[in-house]
Scaffold this active site. Structure first.
Site, PDB file in Angstrom:
ATOM      1  N   GLU A 152      60.801   0.841  80.461  1.00 32.55           N
ATOM      2  CA  GLU A 152      61.701   1.966  80.144  1.00 32.55           C
ATOM      3  C   GLU A 152      62.735   2.203  81.253  1.00 32.55           C
ATOM      4  O   GLU A 152      63.300   3.286  81.348  1.00 32.55           O
ATOM      5  CB  GLU A 152      60.892   3.243  79.893  1.00 32.55           C
ATOM      6  CG  GLU A 152      59.965   3.192  78.709  1.00 32.55           C
ATOM      7  CD  GLU A 152      60.661   3.127  77.343  1.00 32.55           C
ATOM      8  OE1 GLU A 152      61.875   2.813  77.285  1.00 32.55           O
ATOM      9  OE2 GLU A 152      59.971   3.390  76.347  1.00 32.55           O
TER      10      GLU A 152
ATOM     11  N   HIS B  39      58.750  10.232  83.648  1.00 37.01           N
ATOM     12  CA  HIS B  39      58.462  10.178  82.215  1.00 37.01           C
ATOM     13  C   HIS B  39      56.949  10.099  82.017  1.00 37.01           C
ATOM     14  O   HIS B  39      56.273   9.314  82.690  1.00 37.01           O
ATOM     15  CB  HIS B  39      59.140   8.973  81.571  1.00 37.01           C
ATOM     16  CG  HIS B  39      58.571   8.634  80.233  1.00 37.01           C
ATOM     17  ND1 HIS B  39      58.596   9.523  79.184  1.00 37.01           N
ATOM     18  CD2 HIS B  39      57.912   7.539  79.782  1.00 37.01           C
ATOM     19  CE1 HIS B  39      57.986   8.980  78.139  1.00 37.01           C
ATOM     20  NE2 HIS B  39      57.558   7.774  78.479  1.00 37.01           N
TER      21      HIS B  39
ATOM     22  N   GLY C 251      52.522  -1.983  83.200  1.00 34.68           N
ATOM     23  CA  GLY C 251      51.137  -2.455  83.090  1.00 34.68           C
ATOM     24  C   GLY C 251      50.186  -1.944  84.156  1.00 34.68           C
ATOM     25  O   GLY C 251      49.071  -2.434  84.263  1.00 34.68           O
TER      26      GLY C 251
ATOM     27  N   HIS D 231      53.492  11.455  79.010  1.00 36.16           N
ATOM     28  CA  HIS D 231      53.123  11.889  77.657  1.00 36.16           C
ATOM     29  C   HIS D 231      52.194  13.100  77.736  1.00 36.16           C
ATOM     30  O   HIS D 231      51.062  13.048  77.229  1.00 36.16           O
ATOM     31  CB  HIS D 231      52.415  10.764  76.898  1.00 36.16           C
ATOM     32  CG  HIS D 231      53.163   9.472  76.852  1.00 36.16           C
ATOM     33  ND1 HIS D 231      52.560   8.270  76.558  1.00 36.16           N
ATOM     34  CD2 HIS D 231      54.469   9.183  77.057  1.00 36.16           C
ATOM     35  CE1 HIS D 231      53.464   7.295  76.590  1.00 36.16           C
ATOM     36  NE2 HIS D 231      54.630   7.822  76.900  1.00 36.16           N
TER      37      HIS D 231
END
Ligand SMILES: [Zn+2]
Length: 224
Positions: free
Chosen positions: A76, A95, A46, A97
């Protein structure tokens, strides 16, 4: 030996860079580092990667239980632990995107084109992990087939995960993967990309040992 405080600083810096590069939006992405065999630093859930502070990082154990920190760890965390459990040599996982790599993940295409020397040596083939519902055990299970032999994996319809011997290596692999995907995309616009042939690939794969890289998978393409 790098201190916990230094690791916290590095994670915050990498978070900012992921955000500035547009590799994450909102509170996407997560970064972790191994503290010892049963303790890991990980980013909280968050919180935007641009807003990480030394204090809002979480310490978890092997089971994902919180040992220190006031926030909840990234949902995750199991994906990160799956890497650490299977690769004692790995000390950091990133990790994110990044849009072009993630476009490959959306089209369910691995990044396995032998087109750039640096990518073959330091990054290797980036395989495609099966689609998995975020936050479930399916996510760590989806990357398990690739953890031992590769340095990164695309997560189908989701994003990219990279790992390394330290935070810089894991982060550089994230940046290199996106750069490589971008160059391939441009090359497709310009004309027909030329793949290295088998001999050229083998020479580059051999160079990995010079950099202490033992993983990266094998290229099936380029057998021309
Ligand atoms: Zn994600």
């Amino acid at each position: 030996m790098i201190s916990e405080e230094q690791l916290r600083k590095q994670i915050c810096k990498i978070g900012e860079r992921l955000y500035q590069c547009g590799f994450v939006a909102a509170n996407d992405g997560n970064i972790s580092a191994r503290l010892d065999d049963n303790k890991y630093l990980i980013t909280p859930t968050g919180v935007s990667k641009a807003d990480l502070t030394l204090d809002n990082l979480i310490v978890i154990n092997d089971k994902g239980e919180v040992l220190a920190g006031n926030l909840k760890p990234s949902s995750e965390y199991k994906m990160h632990l799956a890497v650490y459990h299977n690769r004692p040599d790995i000390h950091a996982v990133v990790h994110a995107h990044p849009p072009i790599s993630t476009a490959f993940a959306v089209c369910r295409k691995p990044l396995d084109m032998p087109i750039l020397a640096e990518a073959i040596v330091n990054l290797g083939v980036i395989p495609l992990a099966d689609y998995a519902l975020t936050g479930t055990d399916e996510v760590p299970n989806s990357i398990l087939p690739f953890v031992k032999d590769y340095n990164a994996a695309l997560l189908a319809n989701h994003g990219l995960i990279t790992w390394g011997r330290d935070l810089q290596e894991a982060h550089f692999r994230m940046e290199s993967a996106e750069h490589y995907a971008k160059i391939y995309l441009y090359a497709k616009e310009v004309g027909e990309p030329v793949f290295f042939n088998r001999k050229q690939i083998d020479e580059l794969v051999e160079l990995r040992t010079r950099y202490g890289v033992t993983t990266g998978g094998e290229y099936k393409l380029g057998d021309n």
